[in-house]
Design an enzyme around this catalytic site. Structure first.
Site, mmCIF file in Angstrom:
data_model
loop_
_atom_site.group_PDB
_atom_site.id
_atom_site.type_symbol
_atom_site.label_atom_id
_atom_site.label_comp_id
_atom_site.label_asym_id
_atom_site.label_seq_id
_atom_site.Cartn_x
_atom_site.Cartn_y
_atom_site.Cartn_z
ATOM 1 N N ASN A 23 -5.972 14.791 1.012
ATOM 2 C CA ASN A 23 -6.079 13.505 1.699
ATOM 3 C C ASN A 23 -7.524 13.024 1.531
ATOM 4 O OD1 ASN A 23 -6.274 11.439 3.551
ATOM 5 N ND2 ASN A 23 -5.482 12.604 5.299
ATOM 6 N N HIS A 38 -0.772 3.740 7.819
ATOM 7 C CA HIS A 38 -0.813 4.878 8.765
ATOM 8 C C HIS A 38 0.558 5.514 8.981
ATOM 9 C CE1 HIS A 38 -4.755 3.130 10.514
ATOM 10 N NE2 HIS A 38 -5.036 4.152 9.747
ATOM 11 N N HIS A 61 -2.634 4.236 16.707
ATOM 12 C CA HIS A 61 -3.455 5.098 15.844
ATOM 13 C C HIS A 61 -4.863 4.516 15.872
ATOM 14 C CE1 HIS A 61 -4.316 7.665 12.227
ATOM 15 N NE2 HIS A 61 -5.300 6.783 12.168
ATOM 16 N N SER A 100 -10.893 5.957 12.388
ATOM 17 C CA SER A 100 -11.824 5.084 11.652
ATOM 18 C C SER A 100 -11.103 3.785 11.326
ATOM 19 C CB SER A 100 -12.250 5.728 10.339
ATOM 20 O OG SER A 100 -12.798 6.967 10.576
ATOM 21 N N ASP A 103 -19.198 4.430 15.262
ATOM 22 C CA ASP A 103 -18.638 5.609 15.921
ATOM 23 C C ASP A 103 -18.603 5.409 17.439
ATOM 24 O OD1 ASP A 103 -18.275 8.249 17.049
ATOM 25 O OD2 ASP A 103 -18.753 9.017 15.052
HETATM 26 P P1 ADP Z 1 -10.340 9.262 9.929
HETATM 27 O O1 ADP Z 1 -9.438 10.463 9.836
HETATM 28 O O2 ADP Z 1 -9.677 7.965 9.615
HETATM 29 O O3 ADP Z 1 -11.672 9.421 9.256
HETATM 30 P P2 ADP Z 1 -10.474 9.934 12.719
HETATM 31 O O4 ADP Z 1 -9.067 9.831 13.176
HETATM 32 O O5 ADP Z 1 -11.051 11.297 12.559
HETATM 33 O O6 ADP Z 1 -10.722 9.057 11.444
HETATM 34 O O7 ADP Z 1 -11.358 9.108 13.766
HETATM 35 C C1 ADP Z 1 -12.743 8.994 13.598
HETATM 36 C C2 ADP Z 1 -13.342 8.276 14.800
HETATM 37 O O8 ADP Z 1 -12.904 8.911 16.010
HETATM 38 C C3 ADP Z 1 -14.845 8.365 14.844
HETATM 39 O O9 ADP Z 1 -15.448 7.333 14.112
HETATM 40 C C4 ADP Z 1 -15.142 8.216 16.311
HETATM 41 O O10 ADP Z 1 -15.319 6.850 16.610
HETATM 42 C C5 ADP Z 1 -13.890 8.692 17.006
HETATM 43 N N1 ADP Z 1 -14.100 9.934 17.770
HETATM 44 C C6 ADP Z 1 -14.025 11.210 17.330
HETATM 45 N N2 ADP Z 1 -14.298 12.073 18.339
HETATM 46 C C7 ADP Z 1 -14.532 11.328 19.441
HETATM 47 C C8 ADP Z 1 -14.889 11.619 20.795
HETATM 48 N N3 ADP Z 1 -15.018 12.869 21.229
HETATM 49 N N4 ADP Z 1 -15.048 10.576 21.636
HETATM 50 C C9 ADP Z 1 -14.907 9.303 21.209
HETATM 51 N N5 ADP Z 1 -14.582 8.961 19.948
HETATM 52 C C10 ADP Z 1 -14.408 9.952 19.075
#
Ligand code: ADP
Length: 374
Positions: A8, A179, A206, A209, A281
């Site tokens: 992925n 998604h 969902h 990011s 983030d």
């Molecule tokens: P992807 O797999 O599309 O890269 P994720 O589903 O891992 O994305 O989500 C990433 C986002 O989740 C980060 O940019 C952040 O904003 C958010 N995130 C991750 N952990 C936390 C947390 N503990 N608290 C708040 N937001 C979080």
């Protein structure tokens, strides 16, 4: 032991995982490289083995998904030398109108998928670059494409079409939705944990990011917020979500921005990052005392809540909202804020709210095993 490798690869992250071919729900190990080009980090985990981590300095290490594959796969393979990879499952963001389910990849499929790259410029080229590297490294394995769009196929015309001249729809300019691997994995878990909800009218949010909402009735996608590309719908880390197309015309005609500049604006510089001027983030924004950080989070929650209400309209009712992905799973603040905005719909009383972790890799493994008849 025979195993399935799942890949992925995105614009900043490559996630890999190994599953037992005869029991594709059994994860044998996984790994990821994140933050390409800005101090990449490698992580490997497997039951019974010590975690392995490697950090590169800024400007060193892999700079894209294909380079990340070449760094990650040999390291993972060395830790699991007893495994024979019989199939490789690839996350492919865009399957276009032709793919309503996963399929084995051959030359013709690959050519069709390359043509879809302009519709998902952040993800599709990265997915395909990883695919080509993996085909070279594992030429004997069956390579399977698992699409994010396939889950949404078969929706009603009015949720798939744009109100443009009809021929555009016939030519493929329509709302595909994305998604889908995440939605399928959450739905599968919901079927075990809350079968009543899984068969009801629900919205899966969902929030990672990339962010989107999916309205499901009796386990089928009836509407979703992302459309032709992965830009539409609710706001995201660096993408704005729905925007008046008049803004884009203005930027082109009055500000002299060309397509490349607008693509960069919409995919990389907008959303939470653009609004806050600080970070994409949610963790950074929640920790910040800057007013723009709070404004960006308020905007996000407001648009998600409005989006969920619109999905309830599509469904003609709502039994539950399920949060998933990085923000949805981890930020209780965001979940609380959104549910407060939905109190009028019964959130906190009649409306069920829950969190289910997404497992895109697990879903890829299950689909790959099905296609390969494992
Ligand atoms: P992807 O797999 O599309 O890269 P994720 O589903 O891992 O994305 O989500 C990433 C986002 O989740 C980060 O940019 C952040 O904003 C958010 N995130 C991750 N952990 C936390 C947390 N503990 N608290 C708040 N937001 C979080």
């Amino acid at each position: 032991m025979k195993a399935i490798l799942t890949l992925n690869g995105g614009s900043a992250t490559l996630k890999v995982a190994l599953f037992e071919a005869a029991a594709p729900h059994r994860r044998l190990g996984d790994g990821m490289i994140e933050r390409f080009g800005v101090g990449p980090r490698l992580r490997l985990r497997a039951p019974g083995l010590a975690d392995r981590a490697q950090d590169w300095a800024k400007g060193e290490g892999p700079t894209d998904a294909q380079a990340a594959f070449h760094a990650l796969w040999p390291a993972l393979k060395a830790r699991h030398s007893e495994l024979e990879i019989v199939s490789v499952g690839h996350r492919i963001v865009h399957g276009g109108a032709d793919h309503a389910g996963p399929c084995l990849i051959d030359e013709a499929v690959l050519t069709g998928l390359k043509r879809l790259s302009p519709l998902a410029p952040l993800h599709q080229p990265a997915n395909l670059a990883v695919l080509e590297a993996a085909q070279q490294d594992l030429p004997k394995a069956g390579h399977v494409a698992c699409f994010d769009t396939a889950f949404h196929q078969g929706r009603a015309f009015e949720t798939e079409a744009f109100a443009l001249p009809r021929h555009f729809y016939e030519e493929g300019v329509r709302r595909y939705g994305f998604h889908g691997l995440s939605y399928a994995s959450v739905l599968e878990r919901l079927r075990h944990e809350r079968p009543d909800l899984a068969m009801g009218k629900i919205v899966i949010a969902h929030l990672g990011s990339g962010c989107s909402l999916c309205a499901l009735d009796q386990g089928r996608s009836v509407a979703t917020t992302m459309g032709f590309s992965a830009l539409d719908g609710i706001p995201m880390g660096t993408r704005p979500g729905a925007i008046d197309p008049g803004v884009l015309l203005y930027l082109m005609t009055d500000r002299g921005m060309d397509a490349k500049a607008i693509e960069d604006l919409l995919y990389r510089r907008s959303g939470l990052l653009g609004l806050s001027g600080l970070s994409a983030d949610v963790r950074d924004l929640e920790a910040s005392d800057q007013p723009q950080a709070k404004q960006a989070l308020d905007y996000f929650c407001s648009r998600v809540a409005v989006g969920i209400a619109a999905m309830a309209g599509e469904l003609g009712g709502l039994d539950g909202v399920i949060f998933t992905a990085g923000i949805g799973e981890n930020s209780s603040h965001i979940r609380h804020d959104i549910s407060q905005r939905l109190a009028w719909l019964g959130a906190g009383s009649r409306l069920a709210l829950c969190v289910i972790p997404t497992d895109e890799e697990g879903q890829i493994a299950v689909q790959t095993a099905e296609v390969c008849g494992l």
